[in-house]
Motif scaffolding. Structure first.
Motif: not given
Length: 265
Positions: A56, A147, A151, A155, A185, A188
């Motif tokens: 990530d 962003t 993300d 989650t 989203e 990622g």
């Protein structure tokens, strides 16, 4: 060229995660009783969580290098890719036990940081790039932060009975598209878009990455208007995702403003 290739390889795992169907082995694996089923051990948890975070963060690390330390991009980018490669390879050897059974890492995902590593090493042969304008670098850094935060929020697990807030009550194809965008989203994809835009600074394609962020920003109001669906907001304007809208504006402005300033002199 090789810098762009490295970034595309770095964001490929997120794109694959968005299009490859998730694992499903029956409803029993998702019931409260599933907590009593065998789970991963401490080593597997550390290995798989470490590999997940490495994959990530790799696009973010490469993007920041491209924005602020482009001359160190090949060396530091290769080091970051080597770390992600090592951790992803460990998932192939350490199974992760789930209610669906033991799972192993995917070779395809493990190959991505290997491609990044090779591309970064080959980038040493290219002519060193000058750092982008500070306004451009700051704008794309802000886009990356926005962003990345989105993300993380996507989650986080929902509490039972938690209010989902303002949203369009879409149905059919629109609801399916809404679900796919939420998945994008969470895995990622929009971080990847921001990272690609960051490495493309100075090129004509960079503003296109910023404009692409209008998709998550404006999808719900457009879908609600097109389908005449109801919504839970005070007004239709509340359906606009302001973080992504701000990110899109910053991405485009970060590319255009420095050029306009130079031309005005």
């Amino acid at each position: 060229m090789f810098r762009v290739l490295a970034m595309l390889a770095a964001v490929t795992p997120a794109l694959l995660s968005a299009v490859i169907p998730g694992e499903s082995c029956g409803w029993f694996a998702y019931t409260p009783a599933a907590v009593d089923l065998p789970g991963p051990g401490p080593m597997a948890t550390v290995v798989w969580d470490g590999a997940g975070w490495a994959m990530d963060l790799l696009p973010v690390a490469l993007a920041l290098l491209a924005l602020w330390w482009p001359r160190r991009f090949p060396v530091l980018g290769a080091a970051a890719a080597a770390t992600a490669l090592l951790l992803s390879m460990l998932t192939l050897a350490v199974p992760y036990t789930t209610p669906c059974g033991p799972a192993r890492g995917e070779w395809l995902l493990a190959l991505c940081p290997a491609v990044v590593l090779v591309a970064c090493l080959l980038a040493r042969r290219e002519q060193p790039r000058r750092p982008p304008h500070r306004v451009t670098a700051a704008a794309w850094t802000a886009v990356l932060i926005i962003t990345f935060v989105r993300d993380i929020l996507a989650t986080l697990p929902l509490s039972p009975g938690e209010d989902l807030g303002c949203m369009a009550e879409l149905k059919g194809t629109w609801a399916l598209a809404q679900m796919h965008l939420f998945t994008a989203e969470a895995v990622g994809v929009w971080i990847g878009v921001a990272a690609v835009g960051a490495v493309l600074t100075g090129r004509r394609a960079a503003p296109a990455a910023g404009l692409l962020l209008l998709v998550p920003a404006l999808f719900e109001p457009v879908a609600q208007l097109a389908s005449s669906a109801s919504h839970t907001c005070a007004g239709a304007a509340g359906l606009i995702s302001l973080p992504y809208l701000i990110a899109a504006v910053l991405g485009v402005a970060g590319e255009l403003v420095p050029s306009l300033v130079v031309r005005s002199r």
